[in-house]
Scaffold this motif. Structure first.
Motif, mmCIF file in Angstrom:
data_model
loop_
_atom_site.group_PDB
_atom_site.id
_atom_site.type_symbol
_atom_site.label_atom_id
_atom_site.label_comp_id
_atom_site.label_asym_id
_atom_site.label_seq_id
_atom_site.Cartn_x
_atom_site.Cartn_y
_atom_site.Cartn_z
ATOM 1 N N THR A 140 0.794 -1.239 0.000
ATOM 2 C CA THR A 140 0.000 0.000 0.000
ATOM 3 C C THR A 140 0.820 1.278 0.000
ATOM 4 O O THR A 140 0.266 2.356 -0.220
ATOM 5 C CB THR A 140 -0.943 0.026 1.216
ATOM 6 N N HIS A 141 2.127 1.163 0.280
ATOM 7 C CA HIS A 141 2.935 2.400 0.290
ATOM 8 C C HIS A 141 4.362 2.134 -0.173
ATOM 9 O O HIS A 141 5.223 1.733 0.613
ATOM 10 C CB HIS A 141 2.948 3.033 1.693
ATOM 11 N N GLU A 142 4.583 2.337 -1.470
ATOM 12 C CA GLU A 142 5.923 2.163 -2.043
ATOM 13 C C GLU A 142 6.171 3.305 -3.026
ATOM 14 O O GLU A 142 5.281 4.113 -3.296
ATOM 15 C CB GLU A 142 6.026 0.807 -2.758
ATOM 16 N N HIS A 143 7.390 3.349 -3.554
ATOM 17 C CA HIS A 143 7.747 4.413 -4.516
ATOM 18 C C HIS A 143 8.569 3.852 -5.673
ATOM 19 O O HIS A 143 9.430 2.994 -5.472
ATOM 20 C CB HIS A 143 8.592 5.499 -3.840
ATOM 21 N N ILE A 144 8.329 4.398 -6.860
ATOM 22 C CA ILE A 144 9.118 4.043 -8.039
ATOM 23 C C ILE A 144 10.156 5.126 -8.330
ATOM 24 O O ILE A 144 11.277 4.845 -8.733
ATOM 25 C CB ILE A 144 8.190 3.808 -9.256
ATOM 26 N N MET A 148 -5.966 9.867 -2.702
ATOM 27 C CA MET A 148 -5.255 11.134 -2.502
ATOM 28 C C MET A 148 -4.032 10.893 -1.652
ATOM 29 O O MET A 148 -4.089 10.150 -0.670
ATOM 30 C CB MET A 148 -6.157 12.145 -1.783
ATOM 31 N N LYS A 149 -2.936 11.522 -2.022
ATOM 32 C CA LYS A 149 -1.734 11.511 -1.175
ATOM 33 C C LYS A 149 -1.456 12.963 -0.796
ATOM 34 O O LYS A 149 -1.175 13.801 -1.656
ATOM 35 C CB LYS A 149 -0.549 10.906 -1.917
ATOM 36 N N THR A 150 -1.565 13.221 0.494
ATOM 37 C CA THR A 150 -1.249 14.554 1.011
ATOM 38 C C THR A 150 -0.248 14.353 2.140
ATOM 39 O O THR A 150 0.078 13.219 2.485
ATOM 40 C CB THR A 150 -2.510 15.241 1.566
ATOM 41 N N ILE A 153 -0.805 7.695 7.365
ATOM 42 C CA ILE A 153 0.453 7.182 6.808
ATOM 43 C C ILE A 153 1.608 7.516 7.760
ATOM 44 O O ILE A 153 1.649 8.611 8.328
ATOM 45 C CB ILE A 153 0.698 7.800 5.405
ATOM 46 N N HIS A 154 2.526 6.573 7.908
ATOM 47 C CA HIS A 154 3.682 6.695 8.803
ATOM 48 C C HIS A 154 3.247 6.823 10.264
ATOM 49 O O HIS A 154 3.796 7.635 11.019
ATOM 50 C CB HIS A 154 4.589 7.874 8.446
ATOM 51 N N ALA A 155 2.261 6.040 10.664
ATOM 52 C CA ALA A 155 1.826 6.062 12.070
ATOM 53 C C ALA A 155 3.009 5.796 12.998
ATOM 54 O O ALA A 155 3.069 6.317 14.116
ATOM 55 C CB ALA A 155 0.725 5.027 12.280
ATOM 56 N N GLN A 206 6.216 -0.921 3.035
ATOM 57 C CA GLN A 206 7.674 -0.819 3.226
ATOM 58 C C GLN A 206 8.268 0.561 2.936
ATOM 59 O O GLN A 206 9.395 0.838 3.331
ATOM 60 C CB GLN A 206 8.361 -1.846 2.312
ATOM 61 N N ASP A 207 7.530 1.410 2.200
ATOM 62 C CA ASP A 207 8.071 2.723 1.804
ATOM 63 C C ASP A 207 9.426 2.519 1.107
ATOM 64 O O ASP A 207 10.370 3.262 1.324
ATOM 65 C CB ASP A 207 8.224 3.617 3.048
ATOM 66 N N SER A 208 9.475 1.487 0.270
ATOM 67 C CA SER A 208 10.753 1.123 -0.337
ATOM 68 C C SER A 208 10.829 1.584 -1.785
ATOM 69 O O SER A 208 9.900 2.142 -2.337
ATOM 70 C CB SER A 208 10.948 -0.396 -0.229
HETATM 71 ZN ZN LIG Z 1 6.654 7.204 1.205
#
Ligand SMILES: [Zn+2]
Length: 341
Positions: free
Chosen positions: A50-54, A168-170, A229-231, A283-285
């Motif tokens: 649910t939370h990664e980056h390219i 939405m990403k804020t 996000i990032h609790a 993972q925010d990877s």
């Molecule tokens: Zn992130």
């Protein structure tokens, strides 16, 4: 010339169509999930990160430009990592890089086709890091005007494409929120009511998470419309429980080989309090770092599969609890649905 009979038939059809049209519109736009390749059913998401980056570029909104990187190079760098995690069992990949920070929807669509993963992108603005990533118009426009931009991306597509956002990403720093940060959360509430897009908020601490819920409440938007996000940035676990009691999503999204025990503890806490159905884990990877030679160090997306799930199993988590965290919860959290108080 119309005969009387034909006239009656046509009127009946017109009446029928008028009656049907609104309900068709709502079934089309609600209870689906929006990927870069269009809508899918929530059940088609299956295993979801649910939370990664390219891709990410930390240059700031003023200097942000797609000319700062070569999209083919990013494509070639990212694809093997996406193929690898697909092979491990991932079906849906949610990219959390917002506008002015690495959102390149055409690139994501190419990568989705090449990897076979569902990829979901976003609309919204990133207000954290002292507002470095906010475009200037945030300071001159009202929340309604900002929301109109995001709603337009939902209706018409992003950056001149037909690719639509799936959430939405804020983001905001620690409490108290700045006026601009409050404005984008308010814009997110307005956008939610118009679209049903879920509001993901990168959040500095627990008080900032609570302040967001107050802003949403003033617009009659339910806590279940917001993902905290990032609790894990909030050290006091009482905030997680407090949020879950209100029905809000709590996202522990920093799983990596160095944080396995900490994340196990979060999930044990949520399980003990019967709130496992409001938890998201990722993972925010990744990612290609714009401005670094060949994109710098790209971290893979494998840890949840190769290390974290085995650890959960060793600690008594059942397969159905694991499915809840990685399949059922993401489908609920990212379903297009208006959630009011
Ligand atoms: Zn992130």
């Amino acid at each position: 010339m119309l005969t009387r009979r034909k006239f009656i038939q046509q009127s009946a059809i017109a009446t029928l169509t008028a009656g049907i049209a609104p309900s068709l519109a709502s079934t089309k736009e609600e209870n689906i999930v929006m990927t870069v390749n269009g809508p899918i059913q929530p059940t088609q998401m299956k295993f979801t990160l649910t939370h990664e980056h390219i891709l990410a570029d930390f240059i700031g909104a003023e200097q942000y430009s797609k000319d700062r990187y070569n999209a083919d190079e990013v494509f070639n760098t990212a694809l093997p990592f996406l193929l690898e995690v697909k092979k491990l069992g991932c079906t849906t990949f949610i990219d959390c890089s917002p506008a002015y920070l690495g959102r390149d929807v055409q690139l994501f669509k190419r990568l989705s086709k090449a990897s076979g993963l569902n990829i979901i992108t976003n609309t919204g603005y990133y207000g954290a890091v002292n507002e470095k990533f906010l475009p200037k118009h945030v300071y001159t426009e009202t929340s309604e005007q900002i929301a109109a931009r995001w709603i337009s991306e939902w209706k018409n597509g992003i950056d001149g494409t037909d690719i639509r956002p799936g959430f939405m990403k804020t983001s905001v720093d620690k409490a108290p929120l700045t006026p601009a940060q409050r404005k984008i959360i308010d814009a997110a509430a307005i956008t939610h009511l118009a679209t049903g897009l879920t509001i993901g908020v990168h959040t500095g601490n627990g008080d900032a998470a609570n302040e967001q819920l107050e802003i949403l409440k003033a617009r009659n938007v339910a806590p279940s419309a917001r993902i905290w996000i990032h609790a894990q940035s909030e050290p006091s676990e009482t905030y997680y429980i407090e949020t879950a009691k209100k029905g809000g999503w709590v996202s522990f999204d920093g799983v990596n080989p160095g944080t396995l025990q900490a994340n196990l503890k979060y999930l044990q806490l949520m399980k003990k309090n019967n709130f496992l159905d409001l938890v998201l884990v990722s993972q925010d990877s990744g990612w290609y770092h714009v401005g670094e030679p060949k994109g710098g160090e790209y971290k893979n997306y494998n840890c949840i599969f190769t290390e974290f799930i085995p650890l959960l199993k060793q600690n008594g988590f059942t397969q159905s609890e694991i499915d809840k965290i990685f399949i059922t919860n993401p489908a609920k959290a990212f379903e297009i649905k208006i959630r009011t108080l």
